[in-house]
Scaffold this motif. Sequence first.
Motif, PDB file in Angstrom:
ATOM      1  N   GLY A  47      15.379  15.856 -18.331  1.00  0.00           N
ATOM      2  CA  GLY A  47      16.194  14.987 -17.503  1.00  0.00           C
ATOM      3  C   GLY A  47      15.453  14.508 -16.264  1.00  0.00           C
ATOM      4  O   GLY A  47      15.558  13.342 -15.869  1.00  0.00           O
ATOM      5  N   ILE A  48      14.692  15.399 -15.648  1.00  0.00           N
ATOM      6  CA  ILE A  48      13.910  15.014 -14.471  1.00  0.00           C
ATOM      7  C   ILE A  48      12.829  14.014 -14.848  1.00  0.00           C
ATOM      8  O   ILE A  48      12.619  13.021 -14.147  1.00  0.00           O
ATOM      9  N   ILE A  49      12.148  14.272 -15.949  1.00  0.00           N
ATOM     10  CA  ILE A  49      11.099  13.355 -16.407  1.00  0.00           C
ATOM     11  C   ILE A  49      11.686  11.967 -16.671  1.00  0.00           C
ATOM     12  O   ILE A  49      11.123  10.940 -16.256  1.00  0.00           O
ATOM     13  N   LYS A  50      12.819  11.935 -17.335  1.00  0.00           N
ATOM     14  CA  LYS A  50      13.457  10.662 -17.675  1.00  0.00           C
ATOM     15  C   LYS A  50      13.847   9.879 -16.425  1.00  0.00           C
ATOM     16  O   LYS A  50      13.606   8.669 -16.331  1.00  0.00           O
ATOM     17  N   ILE A  51      14.425  10.560 -15.445  1.00  0.00           N
ATOM     18  CA  ILE A  51      14.899   9.845 -14.269  1.00  0.00           C
ATOM     19  C   ILE A  51      13.736   9.407 -13.388  1.00  0.00           C
ATOM     20  O   ILE A  51      13.790   8.351 -12.743  1.00  0.00           O
ATOM     21  N   ALA A  52      12.656  10.197 -13.365  1.00  0.00           N
ATOM     22  CA  ALA A  52      11.462   9.784 -12.625  1.00  0.00           C
ATOM     23  C   ALA A  52      10.853   8.534 -13.250  1.00  0.00           C
ATOM     24  O   ALA A  52      10.490   7.572 -12.537  1.00  0.00           O
ATOM     25  N   ASP A  53      10.729   8.525 -14.568  1.00  0.00           N
ATOM     26  CA  ASP A  53      10.192   7.346 -15.249  1.00  0.00           C
ATOM     27  C   ASP A  53      11.096   6.129 -15.041  1.00  0.00           C
ATOM     28  O   ASP A  53      10.614   4.995 -14.939  1.00  0.00           O
ATOM     29  N   GLU A  54      12.393   6.362 -14.969  1.00  0.00           N
ATOM     30  CA  GLU A  54      13.340   5.269 -14.757  1.00  0.00           C
ATOM     31  C   GLU A  54      13.100   4.569 -13.417  1.00  0.00           C
ATOM     32  O   GLU A  54      13.109   3.343 -13.346  1.00  0.00           O
ATOM     33  N   VAL A  55      12.905   5.339 -12.361  1.00  0.00           N
ATOM     34  CA  VAL A  55      12.738   4.716 -11.053  1.00  0.00           C
ATOM     35  C   VAL A  55      11.353   4.102 -10.897  1.00  0.00           C
ATOM     36  O   VAL A  55      11.167   3.146 -10.119  1.00  0.00           O
ATOM     37  N   LEU A  56      10.367   4.614 -11.648  1.00  0.00           N
ATOM     38  CA  LEU A  56       9.012   4.059 -11.580  1.00  0.00           C
ATOM     39  C   LEU A  56       8.861   2.784 -12.415  1.00  0.00           C
ATOM     40  O   LEU A  56       8.038   1.926 -12.097  1.00  0.00           O
ATOM     41  N   ALA A  57       9.660   2.653 -13.454  1.00  0.00           N
ATOM     42  CA  ALA A  57       9.498   1.564 -14.420  1.00  0.00           C
ATOM     43  C   ALA A  57       9.460   0.165 -13.805  1.00  0.00           C
ATOM     44  O   ALA A  57       8.595  -0.645 -14.161  1.00  0.00           O
ATOM     45  N   PRO A  58      10.358  -0.189 -12.879  1.00  0.00           N
ATOM     46  CA  PRO A  58      10.333  -1.546 -12.337  1.00  0.00           C
ATOM     47  C   PRO A  58       9.065  -1.869 -11.543  1.00  0.00           C
ATOM     48  O   PRO A  58       8.804  -3.041 -11.242  1.00  0.00           O
ATOM     49  N   PHE A 115      12.045   7.398  -3.299  1.00  0.00           N
ATOM     50  CA  PHE A 115      11.486   6.226  -3.979  1.00  0.00           C
ATOM     51  C   PHE A 115      12.578   5.243  -4.377  1.00  0.00           C
ATOM     52  O   PHE A 115      12.476   4.039  -4.103  1.00  0.00           O
ATOM     53  N   VAL A 116      13.639   5.744  -5.006  1.00  0.00           N
ATOM     54  CA  VAL A 116      14.678   4.825  -5.481  1.00  0.00           C
ATOM     55  C   VAL A 116      15.420   4.179  -4.318  1.00  0.00           C
ATOM     56  O   VAL A 116      15.777   2.991  -4.376  1.00  0.00           O
ATOM     57  N   LEU A 117      15.633   4.927  -3.242  1.00  0.00           N
ATOM     58  CA  LEU A 117      16.373   4.359  -2.118  1.00  0.00           C
ATOM     59  C   LEU A 117      15.517   3.385  -1.315  1.00  0.00           C
ATOM     60  O   LEU A 117      15.980   2.284  -0.975  1.00  0.00           O
ATOM     61  N   GLN A 156       0.823  -1.205   0.000  1.00  0.00           N
ATOM     62  CA  GLN A 156       0.000   0.000   0.000  1.00  0.00           C
ATOM     63  C   GLN A 156       0.859   1.259   0.000  1.00  0.00           C
ATOM     64  O   GLN A 156       0.576   2.224  -0.721  1.00  0.00           O
ATOM     65  N   THR A 157       1.913   1.250   0.805  1.00  0.00           N
ATOM     66  CA  THR A 157       2.803   2.412   0.836  1.00  0.00           C
ATOM     67  C   THR A 157       3.483   2.605  -0.511  1.00  0.00           C
ATOM     68  O   THR A 157       3.594   3.725  -1.016  1.00  0.00           O
ATOM     69  N   LEU A 158       3.950   1.507  -1.097  1.00  0.00           N
ATOM     70  CA  LEU A 158       4.590   1.587  -2.412  1.00  0.00           C
ATOM     71  C   LEU A 158       3.637   2.172  -3.440  1.00  0.00           C
ATOM     72  O   LEU A 158       4.012   3.051  -4.240  1.00  0.00           O
ATOM     73  N   THR A 159       2.389   1.716  -3.427  1.00  0.00           N
ATOM     74  CA  THR A 159       1.394   2.222  -4.378  1.00  0.00           C
ATOM     75  C   THR A 159       1.142   3.704  -4.167  1.00  0.00           C
ATOM     76  O   THR A 159       1.069   4.480  -5.129  1.00  0.00           O
ATOM     77  N   THR A 160       1.033   4.111  -2.914  1.00  0.00           N
ATOM     78  CA  THR A 160       0.788   5.526  -2.605  1.00  0.00           C
ATOM     79  C   THR A 160       1.960   6.392  -3.046  1.00  0.00           C
ATOM     80  O   THR A 160       1.772   7.457  -3.644  1.00  0.00           O
ATOM     81  N   LYS A 161       3.181   5.943  -2.762  1.00  0.00           N
ATOM     82  CA  LYS A 161       4.366   6.712  -3.149  1.00  0.00           C
ATOM     83  C   LYS A 161       4.480   6.784  -4.674  1.00  0.00           C
ATOM     84  O   LYS A 161       4.880   7.822  -5.230  1.00  0.00           O
ATOM     85  N   ARG A 162       4.128   5.705  -5.342  1.00  0.00           N
ATOM     86  CA  ARG A 162       4.160   5.690  -6.815  1.00  0.00           C
ATOM     87  C   ARG A 162       3.154   6.697  -7.364  1.00  0.00           C
ATOM     88  O   ARG A 162       3.462   7.449  -8.305  1.00  0.00           O
ATOM     89  N   TYR A 163       1.977   6.734  -6.780  1.00  0.00           N
ATOM     90  CA  TYR A 163       0.955   7.688  -7.221  1.00  0.00           C
ATOM     91  C   TYR A 163       1.411   9.127  -6.967  1.00  0.00           C
ATOM     92  O   TYR A 163       1.262  10.002  -7.837  1.00  0.00           O
ATOM     93  N   MET A 164       1.959   9.396  -5.780  1.00  0.00           N
ATOM     94  CA  MET A 164       2.388  10.757  -5.438  1.00  0.00           C
ATOM     95  C   MET A 164       3.508  11.248  -6.350  1.00  0.00           C
ATOM     96  O   MET A 164       3.538  12.410  -6.753  1.00  0.00           O
ATOM     97  N   LEU A 165       4.433  10.346  -6.678  1.00  0.00           N
ATOM     98  CA  LEU A 165       5.512  10.704  -7.599  1.00  0.00           C
ATOM     99  C   LEU A 165       4.958  10.989  -8.990  1.00  0.00           C
ATOM    100  O   LEU A 165       5.353  11.954  -9.654  1.00  0.00           O
ATOM    101  N   THR A 166       4.004  10.169  -9.433  1.00  0.00           N
ATOM    102  CA  THR A 166       3.355  10.401 -10.730  1.00  0.00           C
ATOM    103  C   THR A 166       2.645  11.741 -10.757  1.00  0.00           C
ATOM    104  O   THR A 166       2.718  12.485 -11.744  1.00  0.00           O
TER     105      THR A 166
END
Length: 238
Positions: free
Chosen positions: A214-225, A169-171, A130-140
Motif C-alpha cells: 500500500g505504501i509503495i502504491k501510494i508513493a508511486d501515485e504521487v510521483l507519477a504526475p 510531496f502531495v500537498l 530544483q526543489t521538486l527534483t530533489t524531493k522526488r529523488y529523496m522520496l524515491t
Amino acid sequence: MRRMKRMKAPFAAKRFVDEEFPHCQAALLAGSVIRGEETPTSDLDIIIFDNQIEEAYRESRIEYGWPIEVFVHSLTSYKDYFRSDAERARPSLPRMVAEGIVLKDSGILSTIKNEAAELLNNGPAYWSEQTLTTKRYMLTDALGDLIGTQNEAEALFIANTLAEAIHEFVLRTNGQWIGASKWIVRALKQYDEDFAERFVKAFDAFYKTGNREGIIKIADEVLAPFGGRLFEGYSVGK
C-alpha cells in the motif's frame, strides 16, 4: 490528591488573560477546545498581543486545571512569525489567529485576523524545479530503502520517513499547506479526504501486518504526475 476541576475553557482563558496580561491590547483562544475536538489532554492555546513587550516568546503554564500554551507577541512581531510559517509551509500561528475566538480586543484584531486569513487562502509558494527534483529523488530513495530492507526494525523508521515525505510531496505539489504530527492527517483531509483515507490505510496495514504494498502504491501515485521515481540522471552541484 484530588485533581482540580477544570473551569470551562473560555472562562479559564479569559481569567488567565485578565490576571496575567491585564494591559495587553488583544488576546485569542485557539486550538482543539474551540474546534470541538477537546480531549482529556487538550491544552489552551492563547495568543497575546501586547505593545509593551520587546521580543515575542512562548510559555507553558498550568492554571485553573488546564495546561496552557501562551504565545506572546508585540503588535509587529507576529508578522515575522507569519512570514516564517509561510516559508516552511506550516502556518501554525496564522491558523491559530484565523480560527481563534476573541478574549480581548482593543480594536486591532480585525486587521490581524484578515492578514492571517489572506495568508492561509494564498497557500504556500510553489516549489522550484530544483526543489521538486530533489524531493522526488529523496522520496524515491526512501521508497527503495523500504522495498529493499529485510530488517523489520529499520523498515519501521523508513516508513516514518516515507509518511512525512509522501504527505509533503502531495500537498506541496498541489499548493497546499503541510502539517506535522497529528496535523499530517488533518492537512491531508483538508486537501482530499479520499487520498487521506487511503494514505492512513496504507500505513496502518504496514504497521499491523508488515505489508508494504500500500505504501509503495501510494508513493508511486504521487510521483507519477512528475515523471515517477527518479534516480538515474539526478545530480547536485555539478
